[in-house]
Design an enzyme around this catalytic site. Structure first.
Site, PDB file in Angstrom:
ATOM      1  CD  GLU A  65       6.477   2.371   3.737  1.00  0.00           C
ATOM      2  OE1 GLU A  65       7.341   3.231   3.540  1.00  0.00           O
ATOM      3  OE2 GLU A  65       5.267   2.635   3.897  1.00  0.00           O
ATOM      4  CG  LEU A 122      -7.727  -6.143   4.467  1.00  0.00           C
ATOM      5  CD1 LEU A 122      -7.907  -4.899   3.618  1.00  0.00           C
ATOM      6  CD2 LEU A 122      -8.975  -6.395   5.318  1.00  0.00           C
ATOM      7  CG  ASN A 123      -5.037 -11.686  -0.376  1.00  0.00           C
ATOM      8  OD1 ASN A 123      -4.049 -12.398  -0.339  1.00  0.00           O
ATOM      9  ND2 ASN A 123      -5.977 -11.811  -1.312  1.00  0.00           N
ATOM     10  N   GLY A 134      -1.901   2.795   1.178  1.00  0.00           N
ATOM     11  CA  GLY A 134      -2.746   2.615   0.002  1.00  0.00           C
ATOM     12  C   GLY A 134      -4.054   1.905   0.286  1.00  0.00           C
TER      13      GLY A 134
END
Length: 658
Positions: A610, A535-536, A452
């Site tokens: 995952e 990224l976070n 995503g």
């Protein structure tokens, strides 16, 4: 053979009863599991044969109970075995992977290997069981259809409904702003969205269909059972000479779905001889489908358990054995890795876990009646990315509106996409507003395959970079409508890469095994990952820990039993299908190594949703072996199985009648 709807229609509040006798004929779906109420044939137990529509949920339930359906029974086969006479080699496994690959002479190399391991593992059917049910609400306004659906991707729902109801896609709007959990079960359209649209058209009402949990095992997919045979050969230095991973699984007679469980063996370890193969048997069972890390999760459980067995045979430390077998290029394709820092994950994990203090001898640590053990397993997951569109608009008030048809299933998609946009725009984060989960925005891939952020983020980054360029050239105040830039990553996101792109990780587990009750408890679970640029940190750690915990459940509690008499899954609620509770999860930690990879996407990120589950069950299983000296090759490791094995270990055959 017959449906008597009269008793239901006579009840107060019941508006309609749809069956194959009166339901509208729909176009042929791309997914045959959606062809509900289109004929009398029942391909498996749990297939929908009717829908009662009523003013209230209570009236609908009463109406459904009043419908009388008669059936003609036929012989059925729902039992998977490794030697099933109907098992065949499919044209391909899920994801378009070749069903069989072979390099070198695996059988000859195995026969001449100094050390050999030949073992079988079994993973039972597993179910996604999100806390939030699968629900869709449909409303027709003339020939326009609006649907709110708990789907992981609105584009796929829009396309399927357009195909089935014979409408242009632009006349269908699908929104999925608040989905809840899915773990893959909401990754494709499910029957409830078709039933809701069908009933809304027939009644002229806004209709909501929410599936009761007891229906989920039969109608929203499951992780198919997988039977694994692993054969490993190694030289005296512990380097693999041959690796053979063969998998047998089941699919339904409705639709072929082949769990690609042998595929990760094509990625993990260097060996001059390699064979991977899939066989599948079409049975009278519900159709299996996507569940978190399909293929990699059960496949790596088997492979990493077999590697642990090989380490024991060789007398080599399990961490060291994995390091010794690092490949220079991807074993199956020969491509160079875009980045591969599995060794760093193993070493960092070993340092954090205190692996060097481990006594390798089984049953070397005890605490009263408790046996204590530790285990390790590697993990991998492919880098996947799909085309997507996005738009970014600079507003006169100094803010920015970014629109992308992403779906946030609790992973923090809104948050991280706002970060990507702000970074590309060079703007403060609080000036960026994100709109997602509306098919009217344009096409986008589903929230799945750990793809995503890479897919949506690439489009968002490109749109925002273009907008930043236009703003740099613009003089004066912005027009009332603002300035907009769009992006479509078709042709770039899906372009063939010359690199093998994967995320990697290392899992470590410490367990206790109660010799009195057979209960296994996980004291510590640690994962260290190499997943590109994080990224976070907060949302990433949450995803890793969620995956680790889900793997713990796979190892110890989760199991679905196929009833051979009725062809039905027995565990159909959370009282019988046991997911871990908070008390089952003591100390779970997730960390990562810094990884710079220029061959991925503008963000330099890999998927993280995952890989956290992939090695978790194997690490727990390997720890149980270290604690007990007993090798368990069938999941889950429930107290009855463990206690029986402990008794057999302590008391040879003939003593168990005491």
């Amino acid at each position: 053979t017959g449906v008597d709807s009269a008793p239901a229609l006579a009840l107060p509040g019941v508006l309609a009863v749809l069956t194959h006798e009166n339901a509208p004929r729909l176009g042929e779906p791309d997914d045959p599991t959606l062809a509900v109420l289109q004929g009398p044939h029942v391909p498996h137990r749990g297939w929908f044969v009717g829908l009662v529509v009523a003013e209230t949920l209570e009236a609908a339930r009463a109406g459904a109970a009043a419908v009388r359906v008669t059936y003609e029974t036929e012989p059925h086969d729902v039992t998977l075995t490794a030697s099933h006479p109907g098992a065949y080699v499919p044209e391909s496994a899920n994801g378009g992977f070749a069903a069989v690959t072979e390099h070198g002479d695996p059988d000859g190399a195995l026969a001449s290997s100094a050390t050999r391991v030949d073992v079988a593992y079994s993973v039972p059917p597993l179910h996604n069981h999100p806390m939030e049910p699968h629900t869709s609400t449909a409303h027709w306004d003339g020939d326009r259809l609006t649907v709110h659906s708990s789907s992981q991707g609105t584009t796929a729902v829009q396309k399927e409904l357009a195909r089935m109801f014979g409408l242009p896609e632009d006349r269908i709007t699908v929104r999925a702003e608040h989905v809840g959990g899915g773990f893959g079960s909401k990754g494709t359209p499910r029957p409830e969205v078709v039933l809701a649209a069908m009933a809304a058209r027939e009644t002229g009402r806004r209709v909501t269909v929410a599936l009761p949990r007891r229906y989920l095992p039969a109608v929203v997919g499951h992780r198919a059972p997988t039977l694994h045979r692993l054969r490993l050969g190694a030289d005296t230095d512990g380097r693999l000479t041959s690796l053979v991973h063969e998998v047998t699984t089941h699919t339904s007679r409705v639709k072929e779905f082949v769990e690609q469980a042998a595929v990760p063996a094509r990625v993990m370890y260097g060996t001059p001889a390699l064979r991977t193969a899939h066989r599948v048997a079409a049975l009278d069972v519900p159709t299996p489908s996507w569940m978190r890390a399909p293929g990699e999760c059960p496949g790596m459980y088997a492979l990493e358990s077999a590697m642990d067995e090989l380490a024991a045979e060789l007398g080599v430390d399990p961490v060291e054995l994995r390091i010794r077998n690092e490949p220079e290029t991807e074993p199956d394709s020969g491509k160079p890795f875009s980045s591969r820092h599995l060794v760093e994950c193993l070493r960092e994990g070993a340092r954090r876990f205190g692996w060097e203090d481990r006594d390798p001898r089984p049953r070397s640590r005890t605490d009263g009646p408790l046996l204590i053990g530790s285990g390790v397993a590697s993990a991998t997951y492919p880098v996947l990315v799909s085309p997507c569109v996005a738009a970014a608009r600079a507003l006169p008030d100094g803010g920015f509106l970014v629109r992308v048809n992403a779906t946030d299933i609790g992973t923090g998609a809104r948050t991280v996409l706002a970060q990507v946009a702000a970074d590309a725009l060079g703007a403060p984060l609080d000036r960026v507003r994100i709109e997602v989960a509306d098919s009217g925005i344009g096409f986008a891939p589903m929230a799945g395959g750990s793809s995503g952020t890479a897919s949506w983020g690439s489009a968002v980054h490109e749109a925002c970079a273009r907008l930043a360029g236009r703003l740099a050239e613009h003089a004066g105040p912005l027009p009332d409508e603002g300035i907009t830039a769009e992006a479509d990553t078709s042709g770039t996101a899906d372009a063939e890469s010359p690199y093998a792109r994967h995320a990697f990780g290392a899992h470590f587990a410490e367990v206790t095994v109660d010799t009195v009750s057979g209960e296994v408890r996980v004291r510590r679970l640690l994962g260290v990952f190499a997943a590109g640029r994080i990224l976070n940190a907060r949302t990433a750690r949450s995803q890793f820990i969620g995956g680790l915990t889900m793997g713990l459940g796979m190892a110890l509690t989760e199991d679905s039993t196929m009833d051979p008499v009725f062809g039905d899954f027995v565990e159909r609620d959370l009282a019988s299908y046991h997911v871990p509770a908070h008390a089952d999860v003591a100390n779970v930690e997730a960390h990562w190594v810094d990884e710079q990879d220029a061959h991925l996407n503008p963000m330099g990120s890999k998927g993280i949703g995952e890989i956290g589950i992939v090695g978790s069950a194997a690490a727990v299983g390997n720890a149980v072996h270290h604690a007990t000296g007993i090798r368990f090759r069938e999941l889950p490791l429930t107290p009855d199985r463990v206690l029986t094995a402990l008794l057999e270990h302590e008391h040879p055959a003939g003593m168990l009648g005491v």
